[in-house]
Scaffold this motif. Structure first.
Motif, mmCIF file in Angstrom:
data_model
loop_
_atom_site.group_PDB
_atom_site.id
_atom_site.type_symbol
_atom_site.label_atom_id
_atom_site.label_comp_id
_atom_site.label_asym_id
_atom_site.label_seq_id
_atom_site.Cartn_x
_atom_site.Cartn_y
_atom_site.Cartn_z
ATOM 1 N N TRP A 48 3.216 -0.369 -5.157
ATOM 2 C CA TRP A 48 4.064 0.803 -4.965
ATOM 3 C C TRP A 48 3.258 2.009 -4.532
ATOM 4 C CZ3 TRP A 48 9.035 0.544 -4.280
ATOM 5 C CH2 TRP A 48 9.722 -0.559 -4.771
ATOM 6 N N LYS A 49 1.967 2.070 -4.933
ATOM 7 C CA LYS A 49 1.112 3.181 -4.488
ATOM 8 C C LYS A 49 1.095 3.253 -2.969
ATOM 9 C CE LYS A 49 -2.658 1.873 -6.698
ATOM 10 N NZ LYS A 49 -2.135 0.961 -7.679
ATOM 11 N N VAL A 50 0.892 2.113 -2.343
ATOM 12 C CA VAL A 50 0.820 2.058 -0.875
ATOM 13 C C VAL A 50 2.149 2.498 -0.271
ATOM 14 C CG1 VAL A 50 0.530 0.515 1.105
ATOM 15 C CG2 VAL A 50 -0.981 0.297 -0.877
ATOM 16 N N LYS A 51 3.251 2.024 -0.827
ATOM 17 C CA LYS A 51 4.570 2.383 -0.300
ATOM 18 C C LYS A 51 4.828 3.879 -0.445
ATOM 19 C CE LYS A 51 6.302 -2.198 -1.277
ATOM 20 N NZ LYS A 51 7.185 -3.030 -2.087
ATOM 21 N N ARG A 52 4.431 4.441 -1.588
ATOM 22 C CA ARG A 52 4.645 5.878 -1.786
ATOM 23 C C ARG A 52 3.771 6.706 -0.856
ATOM 24 N NH1 ARG A 52 5.159 4.030 -7.230
ATOM 25 N NH2 ARG A 52 2.953 4.437 -7.624
ATOM 26 N N ILE A 53 2.536 6.275 -0.621
ATOM 27 C CA ILE A 53 1.644 7.016 0.279
ATOM 28 C C ILE A 53 2.144 6.958 1.713
ATOM 29 C CG2 ILE A 53 -0.678 7.006 1.285
ATOM 30 C CD1 ILE A 53 -1.703 6.338 -1.571
ATOM 31 N N ARG A 54 2.756 5.849 2.110
ATOM 32 C CA ARG A 54 3.342 5.789 3.456
ATOM 33 C C ARG A 54 4.426 6.851 3.640
ATOM 34 N NH1 ARG A 54 3.215 -0.296 3.229
ATOM 35 N NH2 ARG A 54 1.406 -0.800 4.503
ATOM 36 N N ASN A 55 5.165 7.140 2.577
ATOM 37 C CA ASN A 55 6.235 8.131 2.637
ATOM 38 C C ASN A 55 5.748 9.560 2.428
ATOM 39 O OD1 ASN A 55 8.389 6.335 3.083
ATOM 40 N ND2 ASN A 55 8.376 5.780 0.919
ATOM 41 N N ASN A 56 4.716 9.722 1.612
ATOM 42 C CA ASN A 56 4.234 11.060 1.275
ATOM 43 C C ASN A 56 2.736 10.967 1.003
ATOM 44 O OD1 ASN A 56 3.691 13.587 0.260
ATOM 45 N ND2 ASN A 56 5.208 13.499 -1.376
ATOM 46 N N SER A 57 1.920 11.568 1.858
ATOM 47 C CA SER A 57 0.471 11.455 1.730
ATOM 48 C C SER A 57 -0.136 12.406 0.702
ATOM 49 C CB SER A 57 -0.193 11.669 3.089
ATOM 50 O OG SER A 57 0.028 12.987 3.539
ATOM 51 N N ALA A 58 0.667 13.261 0.100
ATOM 52 C CA ALA A 58 0.159 14.185 -0.917
ATOM 53 C C ALA A 58 -0.132 13.419 -2.209
ATOM 54 C CB ALA A 58 1.164 15.296 -1.187
ATOM 55 N N VAL A 59 -1.318 13.650 -2.777
ATOM 56 C CA VAL A 59 -1.706 13.015 -4.035
ATOM 57 C C VAL A 59 -2.395 14.047 -4.913
ATOM 58 C CG1 VAL A 59 -1.960 10.698 -3.049
ATOM 59 C CG2 VAL A 59 -3.928 12.228 -3.120
ATOM 60 N N THR A 60 -2.543 13.691 -6.175
ATOM 61 C CA THR A 60 -3.320 14.494 -7.115
ATOM 62 C C THR A 60 -4.286 13.547 -7.812
ATOM 63 O OG1 THR A 60 -1.411 15.914 -7.457
ATOM 64 C CG2 THR A 60 -3.173 16.087 -9.066
ATOM 65 N N VAL A 61 -5.523 14.011 -8.015
ATOM 66 C CA VAL A 61 -6.565 13.184 -8.612
ATOM 67 C C VAL A 61 -7.123 13.889 -9.839
ATOM 68 C CG1 VAL A 61 -8.819 12.129 -8.232
ATOM 69 C CG2 VAL A 61 -7.161 12.191 -6.377
ATOM 70 N N THR A 62 -7.272 13.124 -10.936
ATOM 71 C CA THR A 62 -7.836 13.634 -12.184
ATOM 72 C C THR A 62 -8.767 12.571 -12.752
ATOM 73 O OG1 THR A 62 -5.696 14.669 -12.605
ATOM 74 C CG2 THR A 62 -7.258 14.650 -14.421
ATOM 75 N N ALA A 63 -9.901 12.981 -13.314
ATOM 76 C CA ALA A 63 -10.782 12.036 -14.001
ATOM 77 C C ALA A 63 -10.057 11.526 -15.241
ATOM 78 C CB ALA A 63 -12.082 12.707 -14.392
ATOM 79 N N CYS A 64 -10.213 10.224 -15.528
ATOM 80 C CA CYS A 64 -9.528 9.635 -16.687
ATOM 81 C C CYS A 64 -10.353 8.492 -17.255
ATOM 82 C CB CYS A 64 -8.135 9.141 -16.284
ATOM 83 S SG CYS A 64 -8.133 7.697 -15.218
ATOM 84 N N ASP A 65 -9.853 7.882 -18.324
ATOM 85 C CA ASP A 65 -10.499 6.698 -18.876
ATOM 86 C C ASP A 65 -9.818 5.450 -18.304
ATOM 87 O OD1 ASP A 65 -8.128 6.367 -20.267
ATOM 88 O OD2 ASP A 65 -8.988 6.757 -22.240
ATOM 89 N N VAL A 66 -10.238 4.288 -18.757
ATOM 90 C CA VAL A 66 -9.732 3.027 -18.210
ATOM 91 C C VAL A 66 -8.229 2.863 -18.410
ATOM 92 C CG1 VAL A 66 -10.194 1.635 -20.265
ATOM 93 C CG2 VAL A 66 -10.233 0.557 -18.024
ATOM 94 N N ARG A 67 -7.661 3.489 -19.408
ATOM 95 C CA ARG A 67 -6.225 3.396 -19.672
ATOM 96 C C ARG A 67 -5.404 4.504 -19.008
ATOM 97 N NH1 ARG A 67 -5.273 -0.710 -23.100
ATOM 98 N NH2 ARG A 67 -6.906 -1.250 -24.561
ATOM 99 N N GLY A 68 -6.090 5.378 -18.265
ATOM 100 C CA GLY A 68 -5.384 6.437 -17.564
ATOM 101 C C GLY A 68 -5.215 7.709 -18.356
ATOM 102 N N ARG A 69 -5.825 7.774 -19.542
ATOM 103 C CA ARG A 69 -5.721 8.985 -20.363
ATOM 104 C C ARG A 69 -6.675 10.047 -19.822
ATOM 105 N NH1 ARG A 69 -5.798 5.035 -25.146
ATOM 106 N NH2 ARG A 69 -7.996 5.051 -24.614
ATOM 107 N N THR A 70 -6.155 11.244 -19.620
ATOM 108 C CA THR A 70 -6.979 12.345 -19.137
ATOM 109 C C THR A 70 -7.314 13.274 -20.294
ATOM 110 O OG1 THR A 70 -5.016 13.627 -18.554
ATOM 111 C CG2 THR A 70 -5.972 12.268 -16.826
ATOM 112 N N ALA A 71 -8.465 13.904 -20.209
ATOM 113 C CA ALA A 71 -8.857 14.866 -21.237
ATOM 114 C C ALA A 71 -7.962 16.096 -21.138
ATOM 115 C CB ALA A 71 -10.317 15.262 -21.051
#
Length: 126
Positions: free
Chosen positions: A47-70
């Motif tokens: 789904w990531k690929v499908k969403r990026i095809r529709n909208n190239s805007a993303v947000t990036v945050t450092a996280c742990d292996v489970r996706g938890r951000t500080a």
């Protein structure tokens, strides 16, 4: 340390993509810094690929292996683009150099002659 340096040094990032209705979806992924971009590889049917095809805007945050951000982690906005086959293979090679588990998984797949699903590379410019 700046937010960009923190993201580049982290082992995982939370890649947030956006649905057509604007709802955000975050996914923890491996990444490798390459020049001014962060490279990510994911199955082509995700789904990531499908969403990026529709909208190239993303947000990036450092996280742990489970996706938890500080709680003090900074999210940086960016633009994603999908890579062609040659660029995807190069990104896979760079990821294999950085992550031992990628090499192990690729080795087992070759050894067991498993069919592998097509992959797509994503380059994120922050």
């Amino acid at each position: 340390m700046s937010a960009l340096d923190e993201i580049r040094r982290s082992k995982h990032i939370s890649l947030t993509t956006y649905r057509k209705n604007g709802t955000s979806v975050s996914t923890p992924v491996w990444h490798v810094p390459h020049g001014d971009e962060l490279l990510v590889v994911t199955p082509s049917g995700s789904w990531k690929v499908k969403r990026i095809r529709n909208n190239s805007a993303v947000t990036v945050t450092a996280c742990d292996v489970r996706g938890r951000t500080a709680s003090d982690a900074t999210a940086l906005p960016g633009t994603a683009r999908l890579l062609d086959e040659a660029e995807t293979e190069a990104a896979r090679g760079l990821l294999a150099k950085r992550y031992v588990m990628s090499r192990v998984g690729n080795g087992f797949a070759k050894l067991l002659r498993l069919r592998r699903q097509p992959m797509t590379g994503i380059a994120v410019t922050l």
